[in-house]
Design a protein around this motif. Structure first.
Motif, PDB file in Angstrom:
ATOM      1  N   MET A  75       0.826  -1.249   0.065  1.00  8.76           N
ATOM      2  CA  MET A  75       0.071   0.054   0.111  1.00  8.76           C
ATOM      3  C   MET A  75       0.837   1.069   0.218  1.00  8.76           C
ATOM      4  O   MET A  75       0.569   2.315  -0.479  1.00  8.76           O
ATOM      5  N   SER A  76       1.886   1.016   0.613  1.00 11.13           N
ATOM      6  CA  SER A  76       3.142   2.180   0.524  1.00 11.13           C
ATOM      7  C   SER A  76       4.324   1.335   0.881  1.00 11.13           C
ATOM      8  O   SER A  76       4.334   0.052   1.213  1.00 11.13           O
ATOM      9  N   PRO A  77       5.548   1.906   0.373  1.00 11.28           N
ATOM     10  CA  PRO A  77       6.641   0.947   0.774  1.00 11.28           C
ATOM     11  C   PRO A  77       6.689   0.359   2.091  1.00 11.28           C
ATOM     12  O   PRO A  77       6.781   0.860   3.202  1.00 11.28           O
ATOM     13  N   GLY A  78       6.750  -1.044   2.022  1.00  8.08           N
ATOM     14  CA  GLY A  78       6.915  -1.920   2.949  1.00  8.08           C
ATOM     15  C   GLY A  78       5.554  -2.100   3.978  1.00  8.08           C
ATOM     16  O   GLY A  78       5.726  -2.868   4.892  1.00  8.08           O
ATOM     17  N   ARG A  79       4.702  -1.511   3.352  1.00 10.75           N
ATOM     18  CA  ARG A  79       3.251  -1.718   4.310  1.00 10.75           C
ATOM     19  C   ARG A  79       2.440  -2.460   3.332  1.00 10.75           C
ATOM     20  O   ARG A  79       2.119  -2.292   2.243  1.00 10.75           O
ATOM     21  N   HIS A  80       1.554  -3.502   4.013  1.00 11.91           N
ATOM     22  CA  HIS A  80       0.436  -4.205   3.531  1.00 11.91           C
ATOM     23  C   HIS A  80      -0.743  -3.975   4.436  1.00 11.91           C
ATOM     24  O   HIS A  80      -0.750  -3.657   5.302  1.00 11.91           O
ATOM     25  N   LEU A  81      -1.697  -4.628   3.673  1.00 13.70           N
ATOM     26  CA  LEU A  81      -3.329  -4.680   4.353  1.00 13.70           C
ATOM     27  C   LEU A  81      -3.049  -5.234   5.669  1.00 13.70           C
ATOM     28  O   LEU A  81      -2.253  -6.398   5.347  1.00 13.70           O
ATOM     29  N   PRO A  82      -3.607  -5.021   6.720  1.00  9.18           N
ATOM     30  CA  PRO A  82      -3.644  -6.006   8.176  1.00  9.18           C
ATOM     31  C   PRO A  82      -4.299  -7.479   7.738  1.00  9.18           C
ATOM     32  O   PRO A  82      -5.142  -7.517   6.780  1.00  9.18           O
ATOM     33  N   THR A  83      -3.674  -8.469   8.087  1.00  2.76           N
ATOM     34  CA  THR A  83      -4.037  -9.823   8.107  1.00  2.76           C
ATOM     35  C   THR A  83      -5.458  -9.897   8.441  1.00  2.76           C
ATOM     36  O   THR A  83      -6.287 -10.698   7.876  1.00  2.76           O
ATOM     37  N   SER A  84      -5.904  -9.242   9.480  1.00  4.98           N
ATOM     38  CA  SER A  84      -7.175  -9.360  10.044  1.00  4.98           C
ATOM     39  C   SER A  84      -8.176  -8.671   8.903  1.00  4.98           C
ATOM     40  O   SER A  84      -9.216  -9.419   8.871  1.00  4.98           O
ATOM     41  N   LEU A  85      -8.011  -7.756   8.119  1.00  6.82           N
ATOM     42  CA  LEU A  85      -8.739  -7.177   7.000  1.00  6.82           C
ATOM     43  C   LEU A  85      -8.653  -8.174   6.020  1.00  6.82           C
ATOM     44  O   LEU A  85      -9.976  -8.579   5.414  1.00  6.82           O
ATOM     45  N   LEU A  86      -7.782  -8.766   5.688  1.00 10.42           N
ATOM     46  CA  LEU A  86      -7.696  -9.732   4.350  1.00 10.42           C
ATOM     47  C   LEU A  86      -8.657 -11.007   4.801  1.00 10.42           C
ATOM     48  O   LEU A  86      -9.313 -11.554   4.122  1.00 10.42           O
ATOM     49  N   ALA A  87      -8.356 -11.434   6.171  1.00 16.14           N
ATOM     50  CA  ALA A  87      -9.134 -12.585   6.895  1.00 16.14           C
ATOM     51  C   ALA A  87     -10.639 -12.230   6.766  1.00 16.14           C
ATOM     52  O   ALA A  87     -11.470 -13.078   6.091  1.00 16.14           O
TER      53      ALA A  87
END
Length: 182
Positions: A75-87
């Motif tokens: 989403m920005s350098p080194g940052r991903h969506l939270p695992t809980s949101l993806l779940a």
């Protein structure tokens, strides 16, 4: 594909220099073009007549694949969506996507351009004073398909309108007026 030459310049080359009135005028003109495209009768599309069931299959596959893409995307350098949101998204797609896709009637599928980017709309100044703009061409129907008109809106808003929320509102207001869509 061989197309007739159309004069004009891509909106990406002029959008940032247009005033509010000019942007909104173009947004209303685009709404009229898309209202016309989206009203194309299905019987004029014989090569696409077998698409109805496959549309749902493709939509389900896209829903499944989007989770993998979102999980891998930064989403920005080194940052991903939270695992809980993806779940939560995975749970929603597993439990609800099939019902949602099944609830869409075939009659709501329309011919859509499916690639409304800032490169695909040509415009030129009109008149002697050159104070207003006219659309000279909507290009690249290579991605056109049967689908939901709402599929057009993301690329239109982010691509062609370059994130201009007011132009998108103007477009949607005119589109609703022309089509009766809610």
């Amino acid at each position: 594909i061989i197309e007739e030459y159309k004069p004009g310049i891509a909106t990406r080359d002029v959008w940032s220099s247009l005033g509010r009135h000019e942007r909104d005028a173009l947004a209303r003109r685009i709404a009229a073009i898309l209202a016309d495209l989206h009203s194309t009768p299905h019987d004029l599309l014989p090569r696409l007549s077998g698409i109805w069931g496959r549309w749902r299959e493709h939509a389900a596959l896209r829903a499944t694949n989007c989770l993998e893409k979102l999980a891998a995307m930064e989403m920005s350098p080194g940052r991903h969506l939270p695992t809980s949101l993806l779940a939560d998204m995975e749970d929603f797609l597993r439990t609800r996507a099939g019902d949602l896709l099944g609830s869409i009637p075939d009659s709501s599928l329309r011919l859509i351009h499916n690639d409304l980017t800032e490169d695909h709309l040509l415009v030129e100044r009109q008149g002697e004073g050159g104070e207003s703009w006219r659309i000279t061409a909507l290009l690249d129907y290579g991605d056109a398909k049967l689908g939901l008109v709402h599929e057009e809106w993301v690329v239109l808003g982010i691509g062609l309108f370059e994130g201009d929320a007011e132009a998108m509102r103007t477009f949607l207001d005119k589109y609703r007026l022309l089509t009766g869509a809610t």
